[in-house]
Write a protein that holds these residues in place. Structure first.
Motif, mmCIF file in Angstrom:
data_model
loop_
_atom_site.group_PDB
_atom_site.id
_atom_site.type_symbol
_atom_site.label_atom_id
_atom_site.label_comp_id
_atom_site.label_asym_id
_atom_site.label_seq_id
_atom_site.Cartn_x
_atom_site.Cartn_y
_atom_site.Cartn_z
ATOM 1 N N SER A 1 20.695 5.687 -13.372
ATOM 2 C CA SER A 1 19.858 6.645 -14.087
ATOM 3 C C SER A 1 18.381 6.266 -14.014
ATOM 4 O O SER A 1 17.505 7.127 -14.027
ATOM 5 C CB SER A 1 20.297 6.736 -15.557
ATOM 6 N N VAL A 2 18.115 4.967 -13.920
ATOM 7 C CA VAL A 2 16.729 4.507 -13.817
ATOM 8 C C VAL A 2 16.101 4.947 -12.498
ATOM 9 O O VAL A 2 14.925 5.329 -12.442
ATOM 10 C CB VAL A 2 16.674 2.969 -13.946
ATOM 11 N N LEU A 3 16.884 4.911 -11.414
ATOM 12 C CA LEU A 3 16.361 5.233 -10.089
ATOM 13 C C LEU A 3 16.491 6.707 -9.726
ATOM 14 O O LEU A 3 15.884 7.157 -8.758
ATOM 15 C CB LEU A 3 17.098 4.399 -9.039
ATOM 16 N N GLU A 4 17.272 7.449 -10.488
ATOM 17 C CA GLU A 4 17.587 8.833 -10.121
ATOM 18 C C GLU A 4 16.340 9.688 -9.936
ATOM 19 O O GLU A 4 15.492 9.790 -10.818
ATOM 20 C CB GLU A 4 18.475 9.465 -11.197
ATOM 21 N N SER B 1 22.508 12.168 -6.790
ATOM 22 C CA SER B 1 21.183 11.681 -7.156
ATOM 23 C C SER B 1 20.527 11.027 -5.942
ATOM 24 O O SER B 1 21.201 10.469 -5.095
ATOM 25 C CB SER B 1 21.285 10.676 -8.306
ATOM 26 N N TRP B 2 19.202 11.071 -5.928
ATOM 27 C CA TRP B 2 18.471 10.441 -4.826
ATOM 28 C C TRP B 2 17.606 9.318 -5.382
ATOM 29 O O TRP B 2 17.015 9.430 -6.445
ATOM 30 C CB TRP B 2 17.566 11.450 -4.124
ATOM 31 N N VAL B 3 17.543 8.257 -4.677
ATOM 32 C CA VAL B 3 16.609 7.186 -5.027
ATOM 33 C C VAL B 3 15.740 6.903 -3.809
ATOM 34 O O VAL B 3 16.224 6.863 -2.685
ATOM 35 C CB VAL B 3 17.342 5.899 -5.461
ATOM 36 N N TYR B 4 14.467 6.751 -4.041
ATOM 37 C CA TYR B 4 13.535 6.400 -2.977
ATOM 38 C C TYR B 4 13.011 5.002 -3.257
ATOM 39 O O TYR B 4 12.603 4.701 -4.373
ATOM 40 C CB TYR B 4 12.345 7.353 -2.951
ATOM 41 N N ALA C 1 0.844 -1.195 0.000
ATOM 42 C CA ALA C 1 0.000 0.000 0.000
ATOM 43 C C ALA C 1 0.883 1.249 0.000
ATOM 44 O O ALA C 1 1.395 1.666 1.034
ATOM 45 C CB ALA C 1 -0.904 -0.007 1.222
ATOM 46 N N VAL C 2 1.095 1.815 -1.175
ATOM 47 C CA VAL C 2 1.911 3.014 -1.323
ATOM 48 C C VAL C 2 1.244 3.938 -2.320
ATOM 49 O O VAL C 2 0.425 3.506 -3.142
ATOM 50 C CB VAL C 2 3.342 2.684 -1.797
ATOM 51 N N ALA C 3 1.600 5.205 -2.263
ATOM 52 C CA ALA C 3 1.000 6.190 -3.156
ATOM 53 C C ALA C 3 2.074 7.108 -3.724
ATOM 54 O O ALA C 3 3.172 7.221 -3.181
ATOM 55 C CB ALA C 3 -0.042 7.014 -2.395
ATOM 56 N N ASN C 4 1.724 7.737 -4.839
ATOM 57 C CA ASN C 4 2.580 8.743 -5.474
ATOM 58 C C ASN C 4 3.947 8.179 -5.860
ATOM 59 O O ASN C 4 4.982 8.786 -5.604
ATOM 60 C CB ASN C 4 2.749 9.952 -4.543
ATOM 61 N N VAL C 5 3.951 6.994 -6.471
ATOM 62 C CA VAL C 5 5.209 6.400 -6.895
ATOM 63 C C VAL C 5 5.413 6.630 -8.388
ATOM 64 O O VAL C 5 4.457 6.787 -9.149
ATOM 65 C CB VAL C 5 5.256 4.886 -6.591
ATOM 66 N N ASP C 6 6.675 6.661 -8.805
ATOM 67 C CA ASP C 6 7.006 6.889 -10.208
ATOM 68 C C ASP C 6 7.111 5.589 -10.999
ATOM 69 O O ASP C 6 6.771 5.554 -12.179
ATOM 70 C CB ASP C 6 8.339 7.645 -10.321
ATOM 71 N N GLN C 7 7.620 4.545 -10.342
ATOM 72 C CA GLN C 7 7.809 3.288 -11.060
ATOM 73 C C GLN C 7 7.810 2.116 -10.096
ATOM 74 O O GLN C 7 8.094 2.276 -8.907
ATOM 75 C CB GLN C 7 9.122 3.317 -11.845
ATOM 76 N N ALA C 8 7.508 0.946 -10.624
ATOM 77 C CA ALA C 8 7.530 -0.289 -9.836
ATOM 78 C C ALA C 8 8.525 -1.237 -10.489
ATOM 79 O O ALA C 8 8.434 -1.532 -11.682
ATOM 80 C CB ALA C 8 6.147 -0.925 -9.774
ATOM 81 N N ARG D 1 21.612 8.418 -1.647
ATOM 82 C CA ARG D 1 22.345 9.207 -2.622
ATOM 83 C C ARG D 1 23.363 8.284 -3.283
ATOM 84 O O ARG D 1 24.194 7.688 -2.610
ATOM 85 C CB ARG D 1 23.083 10.353 -1.911
ATOM 86 N N PHE D 2 23.276 8.108 -4.611
ATOM 87 C CA PHE D 2 24.189 7.148 -5.199
ATOM 88 C C PHE D 2 24.295 7.256 -6.709
ATOM 89 O O PHE D 2 23.476 7.847 -7.388
ATOM 90 C CB PHE D 2 23.758 5.729 -4.864
ATOM 91 N N SER D 3 25.350 6.665 -7.236
ATOM 92 C CA SER D 3 25.511 6.382 -8.647
ATOM 93 C C SER D 3 26.346 5.123 -8.727
ATOM 94 O O SER D 3 27.291 4.963 -7.968
ATOM 95 C CB SER D 3 26.219 7.521 -9.365
#
Length: 218
Positions: A148-151, A183-186, A68-75, A206-208
């Motif tokens: 770059s996918v997670l950025e 870069s930030w990944v959530y 149960a999550v909201a406001n996500v960009d990708q799965a 924060r990563f690359s």
């Protein structure tokens, strides 16, 4: 004050403000009755009687049910080539549910170092030729394109039990010290089974990924 829910444990909520401050909050009863807050929700909160209280849930861009999550960009659908076996039926089912929820799907194929059966390789290539982004991972390595996918996106991990969701998340966390960009990944991650109480957290890293990066124990 506007903030995002980044962790829920029972009736306790951890919020993250735009300034990076973490707040412990509770929810007004009227809010809970209208629509229970979930991780990822943007909310309005006020400091009342010595506690931060969530007063309102702001409109959602999308929502997933499990987790149960909201406001996500990708799965990110995590699927292993072996142990457990690759399942095109599950990839297709999850992809459909994810797209239907208004979220972009991405396929992460794990355990490629164990050897990829011919029929699995054929299936993976078909996905690679389609619209969904496909990333392959193996023991001790991560695809540099994962950065770059997670950025600057909010991502949720889903897929088979034992396919490597926890390992992938732990590896991103462990490697924070050697990643070198801003870069930030959530990542949202369901920590406990449904029949127990559920903890859903939003991790900020924060990563690359360096081109020749490797780490034993993946």
């Amino acid at each position: 004050m506007k903030a995002r829910i980044i962790k829920i444990v029972s009736k306790e909520y951890t919020l993250l403000t735009d300034q990076g401050e973490r707040l412990d909050a509770i929810v007004m009863g009227k809010v809970r009755k209208q629509d229970a807050p979930v991780a990822g929700d943007l909310v309005e909160t006020e400091f009342v009687n010595g506690r931060w209280v969530i007063q309102k849930i702001l409109p959602r861009h999308n929502r997933l049910i499990r987790p149960a999550v909201a406001n996500v960009d990708q799965a990110i659908i995590v699927m292993s080539v072996r142990d457990p076996d690759f399942s095109t039926a599950l990839v297709d089912r999850l992809s459909f549910l994810i797209v239907h929820a208004g979220v972009a799907p991405l396929l992460c194929v794990t355990k490629t170092d164990l050897g990829i059966p011919e029929e699995v390789e054929k299936a993976i290539r078909e996905y690679e030729q389609g619209p969904m982004k496909v990333i392959r991972t193996a023991k001790g390595s991560l695809d540099p394109s994962l950065a770059s996918v997670l950025e600057r996106k909010i991502s949720v991990l889903t897929g088979q039990s034992g396919a490597g969701k926890s390992t992938l998340l732990n590896l991103l966390t462990i490697c924070q010290c050697i990643f070198h960009t801003k870069s930030w990944v959530y990542c949202f991650f369901r920590m406990l089974p449904d029949h127990l109480y559920r903890t859903i957290s939003l991790f900020r890293q924060r990563f690359s990924i360096q081109q020749n990066f490797s780490l034993l124990g993946f």
